[in-house]
Design a protein around this motif. Structure first.
Motif, PDB file in Angstrom:
ATOM      1  N   ILE A  80     -13.537   2.126  -5.282  1.00 13.60           N
ATOM      2  CA  ILE A  80     -12.234   2.407  -4.675  1.00 13.60           C
ATOM      3  C   ILE A  80     -12.408   3.305  -3.458  1.00 13.60           C
ATOM      4  O   ILE A  80     -11.852   3.028  -2.390  1.00 13.60           O
ATOM      5  CB  ILE A  80     -11.275   3.061  -5.693  1.00 13.60           C
ATOM      6  CG1 ILE A  80     -10.945   2.081  -6.820  1.00 13.60           C
ATOM      7  CG2 ILE A  80     -10.003   3.546  -5.006  1.00 13.60           C
ATOM      8  CD1 ILE A  80     -10.168   2.699  -7.980  1.00 13.60           C
ATOM      9  N   ILE A  81     -13.190   4.362  -3.606  1.00  9.53           N
ATOM     10  CA  ILE A  81     -13.405   5.311  -2.497  1.00  9.53           C
ATOM     11  C   ILE A  81     -14.029   4.600  -1.307  1.00  9.53           C
ATOM     12  O   ILE A  81     -13.604   4.807  -0.163  1.00  9.53           O
ATOM     13  CB  ILE A  81     -14.268   6.509  -2.958  1.00  9.53           C
ATOM     14  CG1 ILE A  81     -13.499   7.352  -3.988  1.00  9.53           C
ATOM     15  CG2 ILE A  81     -14.719   7.365  -1.785  1.00  9.53           C
ATOM     16  CD1 ILE A  81     -12.197   7.941  -3.489  1.00  9.53           C
ATOM     17  N   GLU A  82     -15.027   3.776  -1.555  1.00  6.15           N
ATOM     18  CA  GLU A  82     -15.669   3.058  -0.445  1.00  6.15           C
ATOM     19  C   GLU A  82     -14.667   2.159   0.277  1.00  6.15           C
ATOM     20  O   GLU A  82     -14.669   2.082   1.500  1.00  6.15           O
ATOM     21  CB  GLU A  82     -16.874   2.245  -0.939  1.00  6.15           C
ATOM     22  CG  GLU A  82     -18.081   3.096  -1.259  1.00  6.15           C
ATOM     23  CD  GLU A  82     -18.474   4.041  -0.116  1.00  6.15           C
ATOM     24  OE1 GLU A  82     -18.648   3.570   1.033  1.00  6.15           O
ATOM     25  OE2 GLU A  82     -18.602   5.249  -0.374  1.00  6.15           O
ATOM     26  N   ASP A  83     -13.810   1.478  -0.472  1.00  2.00           N
ATOM     27  CA  ASP A  83     -12.820   0.613   0.162  1.00  2.00           C
ATOM     28  C   ASP A  83     -11.807   1.435   0.954  1.00  2.00           C
ATOM     29  O   ASP A  83     -11.418   1.044   2.056  1.00  2.00           O
ATOM     30  CB  ASP A  83     -12.106  -0.254  -0.874  1.00  2.00           C
ATOM     31  CG  ASP A  83     -11.313  -1.363  -0.205  1.00  2.00           C
ATOM     32  OD1 ASP A  83     -11.933  -2.350   0.225  1.00  2.00           O
ATOM     33  OD2 ASP A  83     -10.085  -1.221  -0.062  1.00  2.00           O
ATOM     34  N   LEU A  84     -11.383   2.567   0.410  1.00  4.72           N
ATOM     35  CA  LEU A  84     -10.404   3.414   1.108  1.00  4.72           C
ATOM     36  C   LEU A  84     -10.978   4.004   2.394  1.00  4.72           C
ATOM     37  O   LEU A  84     -10.244   4.239   3.349  1.00  4.72           O
ATOM     38  CB  LEU A  84      -9.905   4.533   0.188  1.00  4.72           C
ATOM     39  CG  LEU A  84      -9.051   4.099  -0.996  1.00  4.72           C
ATOM     40  CD1 LEU A  84      -8.681   5.310  -1.847  1.00  4.72           C
ATOM     41  CD2 LEU A  84      -7.814   3.334  -0.553  1.00  4.72           C
TER      42      LEU A  84
END
Length: 135
Positions: A80-84
């Motif tokens: 999730i963090i990488e996508d955000l």
């Protein structure tokens, strides 16, 4: 009435997450990480495709694939963090569900529970990325 500082309550669940990430077994982690990544990618693609043209924030946040991502739990947080980092989006709502809290910017903390209409997606994504990248 003064509301408690929302960011102070963030430390405990996030710190707990960080400890669990460090104690994860490297031998089993690789296969588990691959399957989590594949499942995350599949849900993410469907969520983005299905909600691309929706104007209802509630419909976007309530979509079954975003809910499925949140139900994957803390193992999916790095994805999730990488996508955000690449594309700020309402995907941060999955983090709110996983950790059971909202990350309110300082100027909104005094108001307590803020409606979706008042939330700044980019700012919320930055707050989550900043908080979770410390660990």
């Amino acid at each position: 009435a003064n509301q408690p500082d929302q960011t102070s309550s963030v430390h405990e669940p996030v710190a707990e997450y960080a400890v669990s990430r460090r104690t994860y077994s490297p031998s089993s982690a690789s296969k588990h990480k691959d399957s989590i990544s594949d499942l995350f990618s599949s849900h993410l693609k469907r969520w983005k495709a299905d909600t691309m043209f929706l104007s209802s924030t509630q419909a976007i946040v309530g979509h079954k694939d975003l809910q499925a991502i949140a139900l994957m739990g803390k193992d999916v947080v790095p994805n999730i963090i990488e996508d955000l980092k690449v594309e700020p989006s309402l995907l941060y709502k999955a983090l709110e569900k996983i950790f059971g809290l909202k990350m309110l910017p300082p100027q909104l903390q005094q108001y307590g529970n803020v409606s979706l209409a008042c939330e700044d997606v980019e700012q919320n994504c930055k707050l989550w990325i900043e908080k979770l990248s410390r660990y």
